[in-house]
Design a protein around this motif. Structure first.
Motif, short mmCIF file in Angstrom:
data_model
loop_
_atom_site.label_atom_id
_atom_site.label_comp_id
_atom_site.label_asym_id
_atom_site.label_seq_id
_atom_site.Cartn_x
_atom_site.Cartn_y
_atom_site.Cartn_z
N ARG A 1 -1.85 1.99 -4.32
CA ARG A 1 -1.98 0.52 -4.31
C ARG A 1 -2.33 0.02 -2.92
NH1 ARG A 1 2.79 0.65 -7.41
NH2 ARG A 1 3.97 -0.15 -5.63
N ARG A 2 -1.68 0.57 -1.91
CA ARG A 2 -1.94 0.13 -0.53
C ARG A 2 -3.35 0.49 -0.08
NH1 ARG A 2 3.74 1.64 2.63
NH2 ARG A 2 5.00 -0.03 1.69
N SER B 1 2.15 6.19 -6.30
CA SER B 1 1.62 4.95 -6.85
C SER B 1 1.54 3.87 -5.78
CB SER B 1 2.51 4.48 -8.02
OG SER B 1 2.04 3.27 -8.55
N ARG B 2 2.58 3.77 -4.97
CA ARG B 2 2.59 2.78 -3.89
C ARG B 2 1.49 3.07 -2.87
NH1 ARG B 2 7.53 2.88 -3.22
NH2 ARG B 2 7.74 4.36 -1.51
N GLU C 1 3.24 5.33 -13.55
CA GLU C 1 4.37 5.91 -12.84
C GLU C 1 5.22 6.73 -13.79
OE1 GLU C 1 6.69 3.32 -10.43
OE2 GLU C 1 4.95 2.35 -9.49
N ALA D 1 -6.13 0.61 -4.88
CA ALA D 1 -6.30 1.02 -6.27
C ALA D 1 -6.53 -0.17 -7.19
CB ALA D 1 -5.08 1.81 -6.75
N GLY D 2 -5.95 -1.32 -6.82
CA GLY D 2 -6.10 -2.50 -7.66
C GLY D 2 -7.51 -3.04 -7.71
#
Length: 272
Positions: free
Chosen positions: A253-254, A249-250, A267, A257-258
């Protein structure tokens, strides 16, 4: 498990046997009927004679389906299950933590057994395991069994092993779910992408797709980027849910994904 060459078979047998011995379990190996005992022992022991003591003490036993169903001459599921239950009880009575068995399904042809009877056994063996310290691998040689039978057995068993480390498997489930298992690395990126493309095409009418990454041991930046790119371009979908652990998930996001409105990362705790 299924295998298409002998090296894969012996890799799995060796790992399964050594893990059982390390856990203080009794281990039974029922190899393909045509394989000599000397070859089985040589394969398991390579590169050292690590199982000699276990064999001498009866912790490691080489057997066969003929021996398991004796004194019966032909296979019946009832006889086999009863014997394996008895062997599990015997192992614990001898002080072992449990029993594990590796059964090469080559015995089916050797004994002239009815494949339908064997398949019924595979789907009705829960009493062997429920509340009992018993572990079993059924190994199917793809050179002996047709593809449909292998597929049916993969569905029938609670767990289907990857053929070897480094592999990637994708499974299309019900309710618009795509599940990945294994290694989504650079070597498997093309297969990873193709599976996603097929899943998006299949779920276009429902406009929803769930991508389950919880079975992955590794997710590369390249594969993660492909996932986000395909999700961004999937204008026919209202929602793409990605189920993954905190680490993946992290990573997503990096990688942005947002910025993909239709993508939602959920998660979950890894299943091991």
């Amino acid at each position: 498990m299924s295998y298409g060459n002998d090296e894969v078979r012996w890799e799995v047998v060796t790992a399964f046997v050594r893990l059982g011995l390390a856990r203080d379990e009794k281990v039974m190996v029922l190899p393909a009927p045509e394989v000599p005992e000397e070859e089985v022992l040589a394969r398991i022991d390579f590169p050292s004679r690590s199982t000699v003591r276990a064999r001498a003490h009866g912790q490691l036993v080489l057997s066969s389906m003929r021996e398991v169903i004796r004194p019966d001459a032909s296979f019946t599921a009832a006889r086999q299950l009863a014997r394996l239950r008895a062997e599990t009880d015997r192992a614990t009575a001898e002080g072992y933590a449990g029993l594990r068995a590796f059964i090469d399904m080559g015995w089916v042809r050797a004994l002239g057994a009815d494949v339908a009877v064997m398949a019924h056994r595979e789907t009705h063996a829960d009493p062997l395991f429920t509340g009992r310290p018993y572990t079993e691998i059924c190994a199917y040689d793809r050179r002996r069994f047709d593809r449909a039978m292998i597929a049916d057995m993969e569905q029938a068993h609670p767990c289907a092993l990857l053929e070897r480390l480094g592999c990637l498997r994708s499974e299309h489930g019900g309710s618009g779910t795509l599940r990945f298992i294994g290694e989504a690395d650079a070597a498997n990126q093309a297969a990873f992408t193709r599976s996603l493309e097929i899943a998006l095409a299949r779920t276009a009418p429902a406009r929803r797709l769930t991508v389950d990454l919880t079975g992955l041991h590794f997710l590369s930046v390249g594969c993660a980027t492909e996932l986000l790119s395909l999700a961004r371009d999937a204008v026919g979908h209202d929602r793409i849910e990605v189920r993954c652990d905190a680490v993946r998930s992290r990573l997503l996001r990096r990688l942005g994904a947002g910025t993909v409105p239709r993508l939602m990362a959920t998660e979950v705790v890894r299943p091991w």
